[in-house]
Scaffold this motif. Structure first.
Motif, PDB file in Angstrom:
ATOM      1  N   ALA A 168       1.049  -0.943   0.143  1.00 27.17           N
ATOM      2  CA  ALA A 168      -0.321   0.118  -0.160  1.00 27.17           C
ATOM      3  C   ALA A 168       1.002   1.628  -0.094  1.00 27.17           C
ATOM      4  O   ALA A 168       1.596   1.187   0.758  1.00 27.17           O
ATOM      5  CB  ALA A 168      -1.299  -0.291   0.784  1.00 27.17           C
ATOM      6  N   PRO A 175      -4.567   4.660   4.312  1.00 24.58           N
ATOM      7  CA  PRO A 175      -5.495   4.625   4.310  1.00 24.58           C
ATOM      8  C   PRO A 175      -6.513   5.440   5.198  1.00 24.58           C
ATOM      9  O   PRO A 175      -6.622   6.389   6.441  1.00 24.58           O
ATOM     10  CB  PRO A 175      -5.730   2.638   5.118  1.00 24.58           C
ATOM     11  CG  PRO A 175      -4.846   2.880   6.249  1.00 24.58           C
ATOM     12  CD  PRO A 175      -3.809   3.837   5.363  1.00 24.58           C
ATOM     13  N   ARG A 226     -10.446  -1.386   5.489  1.00 24.57           N
ATOM     14  CA  ARG A 226     -10.496  -2.483   4.717  1.00 24.57           C
ATOM     15  C   ARG A 226      -8.558  -2.757   4.140  1.00 24.57           C
ATOM     16  O   ARG A 226      -8.136  -1.933   3.960  1.00 24.57           O
ATOM     17  CB  ARG A 226     -10.363  -2.719   3.079  1.00 24.57           C
ATOM     18  CG  ARG A 226     -12.811  -2.026   2.774  1.00 24.57           C
ATOM     19  CD  ARG A 226     -12.336  -1.508   1.112  1.00 24.57           C
ATOM     20  NE  ARG A 226     -13.557  -1.735   1.078  1.00 24.57           N
ATOM     21  CZ  ARG A 226     -14.170  -0.596   1.331  1.00 24.57           C
ATOM     22  NH1 ARG A 226     -13.453   0.862   0.730  1.00 24.57           N
ATOM     23  NH2 ARG A 226     -16.154  -0.173   0.794  1.00 24.57           N
ATOM     24  N   GLU A 282      -6.802  -4.679   2.810  1.00 24.33           N
ATOM     25  CA  GLU A 282      -6.211  -4.111   1.372  1.00 24.33           C
ATOM     26  C   GLU A 282      -5.520  -3.133   1.631  1.00 24.33           C
ATOM     27  O   GLU A 282      -4.497  -2.696   1.126  1.00 24.33           O
ATOM     28  CB  GLU A 282      -7.157  -4.917   0.219  1.00 24.33           C
ATOM     29  CG  GLU A 282      -7.868  -3.579  -0.145  1.00 24.33           C
ATOM     30  CD  GLU A 282      -9.682  -4.107   0.307  1.00 24.33           C
ATOM     31  OE1 GLU A 282     -10.589  -4.426   0.194  1.00 24.33           O
ATOM     32  OE2 GLU A 282      -9.268  -5.381   1.544  1.00 24.33           O
ATOM     33  N   ASP A 283      -6.675  -2.281   2.434  1.00 25.30           N
ATOM     34  CA  ASP A 283      -5.955  -0.363   2.318  1.00 25.30           C
ATOM     35  C   ASP A 283      -4.701  -0.013   3.062  1.00 25.30           C
ATOM     36  O   ASP A 283      -3.908   0.608   2.489  1.00 25.30           O
ATOM     37  CB  ASP A 283      -7.352   0.493   2.290  1.00 25.30           C
ATOM     38  CG  ASP A 283      -8.376   0.491   1.199  1.00 25.30           C
ATOM     39  OD1 ASP A 283      -8.154  -0.113   0.360  1.00 25.30           O
ATOM     40  OD2 ASP A 283      -9.659   1.390   2.073  1.00 25.30           O
TER      41      ASP A 283
END
Length: 389
Positions: free
Chosen positions: A23, A27, A382, A384-385
């Motif tokens: 990332a 986020p 999230r 994935e963030d």
């Protein structure tokens, strides 16, 4: 003690929680719970994943004197369980269908069974199954409980080899960690039985040969709280020291290793009775770590990747292939996260809201507050963030 470098930290974890690219942006939460005020002071979350319908999974959060809260994946409050007379719920974790809570007010372990319907059970998702005869975790008597050197940080998991349900508990104002096992009673309640204890250091030898202890209020030791199991390893954060890695066996604790240090490690300080705070008492000798600003707080693990709260500067540190940090910033209709205590991670696919997993963190400064008093809450991010995909 030598300073631990990122190359050494790489042995701690591999970034396998989500697909591979890192990332690159801080986020933002996609959901947040209601704000809590007064005695309902949010602190530590946990995640229970529904075994058949992930969208009915449940997030739990301690509220200190306010007890324990249960939320659905939209961050709506399902149930508020009161702490009861003298109760103060500090940390929570999940093992199987049980939510396990450290009751700092009464020095007990509280246990709640999670309804198999999960979030669909609504206001009845949690049922108290605590053994009514459960003894204090650390105290020899109720008068000692009143001194409040009690159960504080908590982590729960199954021993991957024996299946025993472990509970690790830290002691308030002390450096002791207790390892317990959960015990099913004939009446359906759940108690605990002690396995072992370990005392972590409160005084450290520095590379120049001098000795150093972190500054604390007189009569108090350097506190441990944020804890998490990763297989047969316990990670626990000593707020003014750093993060410890402790191997475990079925009989107890192995030798602790100080994995990373807070930046102020080794810095001379003294207690100022006038301000009731620690103040500088000499130059920084440069023995601290790079990443953590005291307090080192909540810990969570995602498939071996360690995620830690650097509470002093409202950052989070990700110990993976490459150590890095991040902040959780404001999003569309959600607040940024400051001074976070606890955190929890699930790498499971939790449906359309969190298809690659979920990170839940405590937010120590919820804005806007529903009034003029300070407010706290929990933020849903999230995964994935955080880790990339």
């Amino acid at each position: 003690m030598r300073r631990l470098l990122p190359a050494a930290l790489a042995a701690v974890a591999l970034l396998t929680a989500v697909p591979a690219s890192a990332a690159t942006r801080d986020p933002a939460p996609v959901r947040q719970t209601q704000a809590f005020t007064g005695d309902a002071d949010a602190d530590d979350p946990a995640i229970w994943v529904h075994p058949r319908d992930p969208e009915r999974s449940v997030v739990l959060g301690t509220l200190k004197k306010g007890g324990l809260a249960a939320f659905d994946l939209s961050a709506r409050t399902l149930q508020l369980v009161p702490a009861g007379p003298g109760g103060r719920f500090n940390n929570v974790d999940v093992v199987g269908d049980l939510a396990v809570v450290s009751d700092r007010g009464r020095d007990r372990i509280r246990v709640y069974r999670i309804d198999p319907a999960g979030a669909a059970a609504g206001a009845h998702v949690l049922r108290d199954v605590t053994d009514p005869a459960a003894p204090p975790v650390f105290s020899a008597s109720e008068s000692e409980v009143d001194q409040q050197r009690t159960a504080y940080g908590l982590a729960a998991a199954r021993d991957p080899r024996t299946g025993v349900r472990w509970v690790a508990v830290t002691r308030r104002h002390e450096t002791r960690v207790a390892l317990l096992r959960l015990v099913d009673r004939p009446d359906g309640s759940v108690g605990t039985a002690p396995i072992a204890t370990v005392d972590l250091p409160s005084r450290f030898r520095l590379p120049d040969g001098s000795a150093w202890s972190p500054c604390e209020e007189p009569g108090e030791g350097p506190q441990l709280e944020g804890s998490v199991f990763d297989g047969r390893v316990l990670y626990t954060a000593q707020e003014d020291v750093g993060i410890w890695r402790i191997p475990l066996t079925s009989g107890g604790f192995g030798r602790p290793e100080l994995l990373d240090r807070v930046r102020s490690f080794g810095v001379p300080q003294r207690w100022d009775s006038a301000t009731e705070e620690c103040v500088p008492d000499g130059a920084d000798p440069g023995y601290g770590g790079r990443w953590l600003t005291a307090d080192a707080e909540g810990l969570a693990v995602a498939n071996g990747t360690l995620f830690a709260s650097s509470q002093g500067d409202s950052r989070f540190v990700v110990y993976g292939k490459h150590v890095r940090d991040l902040r959780i910033v404001a999003g569309r209709g959600t607040d940024s996260v400051e001074h976070s205590d606890g955190s929890a991670i699930s790498t499971a696919s939790l449906g359309r809201r969190f298809p690659h997993g979920l990170l839940v963190v405590h937010d120590g400064e919820r804005h806007p507050s529903p009034g003029d008093e300070p407010a706290t809450g929990f933020a849903f991010v999230r995964l994935e963030d955080v880790l990339g995909r």
